[in-house]
Design a protein around this motif. Structure first.
Motif, PDB file in Angstrom:
ATOM      1  N   ASN A   1       0.835  -1.194   0.000  1.00  0.00           N
ATOM      2  CA  ASN A   1       0.000   0.000   0.000  1.00  0.00           C
ATOM      3  C   ASN A   1       0.874   1.249   0.000  1.00  0.00           C
ATOM      4  OD1 ASN A   1      -2.626  -1.173   0.053  1.00  0.00           O
ATOM      5  ND2 ASN A   1      -2.383  -1.622   2.230  1.00  0.00           N
ATOM      6  N   PRO A   2       0.456   2.300  -0.672  1.00  0.00           N
ATOM      7  CA  PRO A   2       1.254   3.542  -0.682  1.00  0.00           C
ATOM      8  C   PRO A   2       1.143   4.295   0.640  1.00  0.00           C
ATOM      9  CG  PRO A   2      -0.801   3.870  -1.864  1.00  0.00           C
ATOM     10  CD  PRO A   2      -0.763   2.407  -1.495  1.00  0.00           C
ATOM     11  N   LEU A   3       2.089   5.190   0.887  1.00  0.00           N
ATOM     12  CA  LEU A   3       2.067   6.051   2.057  1.00  0.00           C
ATOM     13  C   LEU A   3       0.927   7.059   1.901  1.00  0.00           C
ATOM     14  CD1 LEU A   3       3.345   7.241   4.668  1.00  0.00           C
ATOM     15  CD2 LEU A   3       4.826   8.604   3.169  1.00  0.00           C
ATOM     16  N   ALA A   4       0.028   7.085   2.880  1.00  0.00           N
ATOM     17  CA  ALA A   4      -1.098   8.015   2.822  1.00  0.00           C
ATOM     18  C   ALA A   4      -0.607   9.457   2.996  1.00  0.00           C
ATOM     19  CB  ALA A   4      -2.123   7.667   3.895  1.00  0.00           C
ATOM     20  N   PHE A   5      -1.332  10.392   2.413  1.00  0.00           N
ATOM     21  CA  PHE A   5      -0.934  11.809   2.495  1.00  0.00           C
ATOM     22  C   PHE A   5      -0.959  12.290   3.938  1.00  0.00           C
ATOM     23  CE2 PHE A   5      -1.935  16.386   2.233  1.00  0.00           C
ATOM     24  CZ  PHE A   5      -0.801  16.799   1.538  1.00  0.00           C
ATOM     25  N   THR A   6      -1.965  11.926   4.674  1.00  0.00           N
ATOM     26  CA  THR A   6      -2.050  12.230   6.111  1.00  0.00           C
ATOM     27  C   THR A   6      -2.421  10.949   6.842  1.00  0.00           C
ATOM     28  OG1 THR A   6      -4.354  12.922   5.861  1.00  0.00           O
ATOM     29  CG2 THR A   6      -2.656  14.646   5.773  1.00  0.00           C
ATOM     30  N   PRO A   7      -1.423  10.146   7.257  1.00  0.00           N
ATOM     31  CA  PRO A   7      -1.724   8.861   7.905  1.00  0.00           C
ATOM     32  C   PRO A   7      -2.520   9.049   9.187  1.00  0.00           C
ATOM     33  CG  PRO A   7       0.592   9.024   7.296  1.00  0.00           C
ATOM     34  CD  PRO A   7       0.016  10.385   7.137  1.00  0.00           C
ATOM     35  N   MET A   8      -3.616   8.319   9.274  1.00  0.00           N
ATOM     36  CA  MET A   8      -4.456   8.352  10.465  1.00  0.00           C
ATOM     37  C   MET A   8      -4.583   6.984  11.118  1.00  0.00           C
ATOM     38  SD  MET A   8      -5.271  11.541  10.696  1.00  0.00           S
ATOM     39  CE  MET A   8      -6.580  11.468  11.928  1.00  0.00           C
ATOM     40  N   GLU A   9      -4.211   5.927  10.387  1.00  0.00           N
ATOM     41  CA  GLU A   9      -4.285   4.569  10.901  1.00  0.00           C
ATOM     42  C   GLU A   9      -2.889   3.952  10.871  1.00  0.00           C
ATOM     43  OE1 GLU A   9      -6.891   3.450  12.232  1.00  0.00           O
ATOM     44  OE2 GLU A   9      -8.535   4.647  11.437  1.00  0.00           O
ATOM     45  N   GLY A  10      -2.714   2.896  11.675  1.00  0.00           N
ATOM     46  CA  GLY A  10      -1.399   2.284  11.791  1.00  0.00           C
ATOM     47  C   GLY A  10      -0.919   1.593  10.535  1.00  0.00           C
ATOM     48  N   TYR A  11      -1.800   1.319   9.575  1.00  0.00           N
ATOM     49  CA  TYR A  11      -1.422   0.629   8.348  1.00  0.00           C
ATOM     50  C   TYR A  11      -1.263   1.578   7.171  1.00  0.00           C
ATOM     51  CZ  TYR A  11      -6.498   1.031   7.783  1.00  0.00           C
ATOM     52  OH  TYR A  11      -7.790   1.506   7.711  1.00  0.00           O
ATOM     53  N   GLU A  12      -1.315   2.905   7.397  1.00  0.00           N
ATOM     54  CA  GLU A  12      -1.283   3.874   6.296  1.00  0.00           C
ATOM     55  C   GLU A  12       0.086   4.507   6.084  1.00  0.00           C
ATOM     56  OE1 GLU A  12      -5.867   5.456   6.130  1.00  0.00           O
ATOM     57  OE2 GLU A  12      -4.456   6.591   7.370  1.00  0.00           O
ATOM     58  N   PHE A  13       1.141   3.930   6.639  1.00  0.00           N
ATOM     59  CA  PHE A  13       2.486   4.479   6.499  1.00  0.00           C
ATOM     60  C   PHE A  13       3.293   3.758   5.424  1.00  0.00           C
ATOM     61  CE2 PHE A  13       1.058   5.747  10.651  1.00  0.00           C
ATOM     62  CZ  PHE A  13       1.620   7.005  10.863  1.00  0.00           C
ATOM     63  N   GLY A  14       2.609   3.173   4.459  1.00  0.00           N
ATOM     64  CA  GLY A  14       3.302   2.380   3.451  1.00  0.00           C
ATOM     65  C   GLY A  14       3.860   1.092   4.017  1.00  0.00           C
ATOM     66  N   ASN A  15       3.313   0.639   5.144  1.00  0.00           N
ATOM     67  CA  ASN A  15       3.810  -0.525   5.878  1.00  0.00           C
ATOM     68  C   ASN A  15       2.852  -1.703   5.853  1.00  0.00           C
ATOM     69  OD1 ASN A  15       1.977   0.994   7.352  1.00  0.00           O
ATOM     70  ND2 ASN A  15       2.896   0.530   9.322  1.00  0.00           N
ATOM     71  N   SER A  16       1.861  -1.681   4.983  1.00  0.00           N
ATOM     72  CA  SER A  16       0.892  -2.773   4.886  1.00  0.00           C
ATOM     73  C   SER A  16       0.723  -3.165   3.430  1.00  0.00           C
ATOM     74  CB  SER A  16      -0.453  -2.351   5.493  1.00  0.00           C
ATOM     75  OG  SER A  16      -1.017  -1.283   4.749  1.00  0.00           O
ATOM     76  N   PHE A  17      -0.110  -4.177   3.207  1.00  0.00           N
ATOM     77  CA  PHE A  17      -0.283  -4.714   1.858  1.00  0.00           C
ATOM     78  C   PHE A  17      -1.763  -4.813   1.506  1.00  0.00           C
ATOM     79  CE2 PHE A  17       3.801  -6.077   3.308  1.00  0.00           C
ATOM     80  CZ  PHE A  17       4.611  -6.015   2.187  1.00  0.00           C
ATOM     81  N   GLY A  18      -2.049  -4.560   0.243  1.00  0.00           N
ATOM     82  CA  GLY A  18      -3.386  -4.747  -0.290  1.00  0.00           C
ATOM     83  C   GLY A  18      -3.377  -5.840  -1.339  1.00  0.00           C
ATOM     84  N   LEU A  19      -4.448  -5.913  -2.106  1.00  0.00           N
ATOM     85  CA  LEU A  19      -4.594  -6.939  -3.140  1.00  0.00           C
ATOM     86  C   LEU A  19      -4.829  -6.306  -4.497  1.00  0.00           C
ATOM     87  CD1 LEU A  19      -6.953  -9.529  -1.391  1.00  0.00           C
ATOM     88  CD2 LEU A  19      -4.516  -9.804  -1.826  1.00  0.00           C
ATOM     89  N   VAL A  20      -4.323  -6.963  -5.499  1.00  0.00           N
ATOM     90  CA  VAL A  20      -4.619  -6.612  -6.876  1.00  0.00           C
ATOM     91  C   VAL A  20      -4.816  -7.928  -7.628  1.00  0.00           C
ATOM     92  CG1 VAL A  20      -2.197  -6.570  -7.579  1.00  0.00           C
ATOM     93  CG2 VAL A  20      -3.867  -5.249  -8.870  1.00  0.00           C
ATOM     94  N   TYR A  21      -5.714  -7.945  -8.610  1.00  0.00           N
ATOM     95  CA  TYR A  21      -6.054  -9.170  -9.320  1.00  0.00           C
ATOM     96  C   TYR A  21      -5.657  -9.052 -10.782  1.00  0.00           C
ATOM     97  CZ  TYR A  21      -8.994 -10.318  -5.279  1.00  0.00           C
ATOM     98  OH  TYR A  21      -9.451 -10.598  -4.005  1.00  0.00           O
ATOM     99  N   ASP A  22      -5.284 -10.181 -11.361  1.00  0.00           N
ATOM    100  CA  ASP A  22      -4.948 -10.208 -12.777  1.00  0.00           C
ATOM    101  C   ASP A  22      -5.151 -11.622 -13.313  1.00  0.00           C
ATOM    102  OD1 ASP A  22      -4.159  -9.326 -15.234  1.00  0.00           O
ATOM    103  OD2 ASP A  22      -2.060  -8.995 -14.732  1.00  0.00           O
ATOM    104  N   ASP A  23      -5.214 -11.719 -14.651  1.00  0.00           N
ATOM    105  CA  ASP A  23      -5.333 -13.018 -15.319  1.00  0.00           C
ATOM    106  C   ASP A  23      -3.928 -13.529 -15.618  1.00  0.00           C
ATOM    107  OD1 ASP A  23      -7.962 -12.367 -15.218  1.00  0.00           O
ATOM    108  OD2 ASP A  23      -8.164 -11.908 -17.346  1.00  0.00           O
TER     109      ASP A  23
END
Length: 576
Positions: free
Chosen positions: A423-445
């Motif tokens: 996940n990218p670094l949030a402009f104004t981090p408000m949660e513990g996972y918004e510092f570019g220190n967590s992972f999300g999902l993306v899908y592809d074929d």
């Protein structure tokens, strides 16, 4: 509220009857190969002749009756012998025979319970407790408790990296002549930290610490299993589970898989049924553009099959039909997948050729993603993966009586395969996972070509060594790389029982270079060793080392693992 899927979800997951027809020639080709192999199998006589191995004595062998070369021959004189017989009274009395005694080995006592406790560096604690009670004849109640934790201390990270993982399982089993069943209950509690803050942003560490980067997972489940004898309904399993986290995420899943089997003229015919329901909610998405993110899917599957087999070959023909309801988006789809497996014994024990094609609709879940990568954010978009087909062929058997092998090649096509993405670094981090220190999902074929090989040897009755490796090649539809997936994986393992008391286990894992959207993650080697010494039948001590090369490699971006880890403890077996 209707949630629009991202671009990687725009490829609709669909496979109709028309697309399935292209696999029909493959199915009949496999049948023809197996039948032809069965018809052409014959008997061949091989004469094995031991090769001649000459020795020095063969080359210079002396005659048994050599010819005399002496010019003087001595005349032999005739000798006459006479025997004077005198009767003698015998006083010899033979001793009575006594059979040699064979020292019988004392059978090892089996205990119904054990407790394990160990401590290590990084303030690590390992604890296990297993116990089994016999309620009545054929009825048992068991309990298994496991805890694994560490207070962290990785030097390279800027944030707290402690974790702990605790699970408790209760099981009741009952066996009778015509029916066996099992009831289970389990709970789970895990704690992790999003400590993967990039070292490029050290000034953000105090802010992240103040907000808090720790998060917890909670889970509970109830399950039931049934096995029937001499009945068309052979049994099945059912599981109802709940999973959530400290950010108000929640997920409920129910899976039931009844099975039916029939004997029709000596042929094995059956049908597997699947009911798979998933419902979950996140408080928001990562961009905070949606106040509530929901997903809800119901699978109803039917998989009929027929199996032909004898001592030489085995053939299973089947197909799976799945009806899917996307209840959140009010969409329905229907899928059909091939289910064909065949094998032929070319040389008994030494060579078996196998091939097949498989497919399935895989239900992805928040629980499964957190167990694979505990640093995901509670903002995921959950969707199923359509594994349209997985065609494979291989050969296995033995090279010698102590060396076995397996070679396999496969090619599969997956629609909406999930990939972890930082996940990218949030402009104004408000949660513990918004510092570019967590992972999300993306899908592809994705289409994947994999070549796998394995060798296992049993050097002696107490020593075995194995090696396996996989090469994978990915072809993506939209993404530039198969994020976080290696092209090469290998494992070396060895198990040895040097004595009845001393046992050693060793494993070495190699994972090749992986790509992320920001940088490449280096390949790594992870060596592990465990020694176990039995003091007596009940008490044993152990020592284990992990990541013995001390490389704090990154399994995920910016999340290095602990270096050399050493843990020692004891196990005690007992009965109540």
């Amino acid at each position: 509220m209707r949630i629009n899927k991202p671009i990687f979800l725009s490829h609709k997951i669909t496979m109709n009857l028309k697309s399935f027809r292209k696999y029909i020639p493959l199915v009949f080709s496999l049948i023809a190969i197996v039948v032809q192999a069965q018809d052409t199998i014959g008997t061949e006589v091989i004469n094995v002749v031991k090769p001649y191995t000459p020795s020095v004595s063969d080359a210079f062998k002396i005659n048994e009756n050599p010819t005399s070369l002496d010019s003087l021959d001595i005349e032999k004189k005739e000798v006459n012998y006479s025997i004077f017989s005198v009767p003698v009274a015998s006083t010899f009395t033979p001793a009575k025979g006594k059979a040699t005694t064979v020292e019988r080995k004392r059978p090892e006592k089996i205990f119904g319970s054990y407790a394990t406790l160990g401590f290590g560096n990084y303030t690590s604690v390992l604890g296990e407790l297993y116990t089994n009670f016999e309620v009545n004849r054929g009825q048992n109640l068991s309990l298994f408790l496991k805890h694994n934790s560490s207070q962290g201390g990785i030097k390279e990270v800027l944030l707290d990296d402690k974790f702990y993982n605790t699970a408790l399982d209760l099981n009741f089993t009952a066996d009778s002549r015509f029916m066996n069943y099992e009831l289970g209950f389990g709970v789970l509690h895990q704690l992790y930290n999003w400590y993967g803050l990039s070292t490029d942003f050290p000034l953000l560490a105090p802010m992240a610490d103040n907000i808090g980067v720790d998060h917890s997972y909670f889970g509970a489940s109830v399950s039931a299993g049934l096995a029937m004898q001499d009945s068309p309904f052979s049994g099945g399993n059912a599981n109802l589970s709940y999973f959530g986290d400290s950010y108000n995420s929640s997920e409920i899943r129910f899976v039931a898989t009844p099975e039916f089997q029939f004997d029709l003229g000596g042929q094995d015919i059956g049908t597997d049924v699947e009911i798979n329901y998933l419902n979950g909610t996140f408080d928001r998405n990562y961009q905070n553009t949606v106040s509530e993110l929901k997903y809800s899917y119901l699978f109803a599957g039917l998989q009929p099959y027929i199996r032909f087999q004898n001592e030489t070959f085995s053939l299973k023909l089947g197909a799976k039909a799945v009806y899917v309801m996307d209840m959140e988006n009010t969409e329905n789809d229907f899928y059909i997948y091939p289910k064909v497996n065949a094998s032929v014994k070319v040389v008994e024990e030494y060579m078996t050729v196998y091939a097949g094609v498989d497919g399935n609709l895989e239900q992805n879940s928040y629980f499964n993603f957190t167990q694979e990568n505990p640093f995901v954010s509670p903002t995921l978009l959950i969707a199923p993966t359509d594994k349209q087909y997985d065609a494979f062929a291989g050969i296995n058997g033995k090279i010698t009586s102590v060396i076995s092998y397996n070679l396999k090649a496969s090619y599969k096509n997956e629609i909406n395969k999930p990939f972890f993405l930082a996940n990218p670094l949030a402009f104004t981090p408000m949660e513990g996972y918004e510092f570019g220190n967590s992972f999300g999902l993306v899908y592809d074929d994705v289409t994947t070509l994999e070549v796998f090989g394995e060798l296992i040897t049993d050097i002696s009755s107490g020593v075995s060594i194995g090696l396996n490796a996989s090469y994978l090649n990915y072809s993506m539809e939209l993404l530039p790389e198969a994020y976080n997936l290696p092209e090469l994986k290998a494992t070396l393992f060895a198990n040895a029982a040097f004595t009845e008391k001393l046992h050693v286990n060793f494993s070495l894992f190699y994972v090749g270079e992986r790509e992320t959207e920001f940088k490449s993650l280096d390949a790594y080697l992870d060596a592990n060793l465990r020694l176990n010494y039995a003091i007596n039948d009940q008490l044993s001590i152990f020592a284990k080392g992990s990541n013995l090369f001390g490389d704090s490699y990154e399994k995920w971006l910016n999340t290095p693992v602990q270096g050399i880890q050493v843990l020692a403890g004891a196990t005690y077996k007992f009965d109540w």
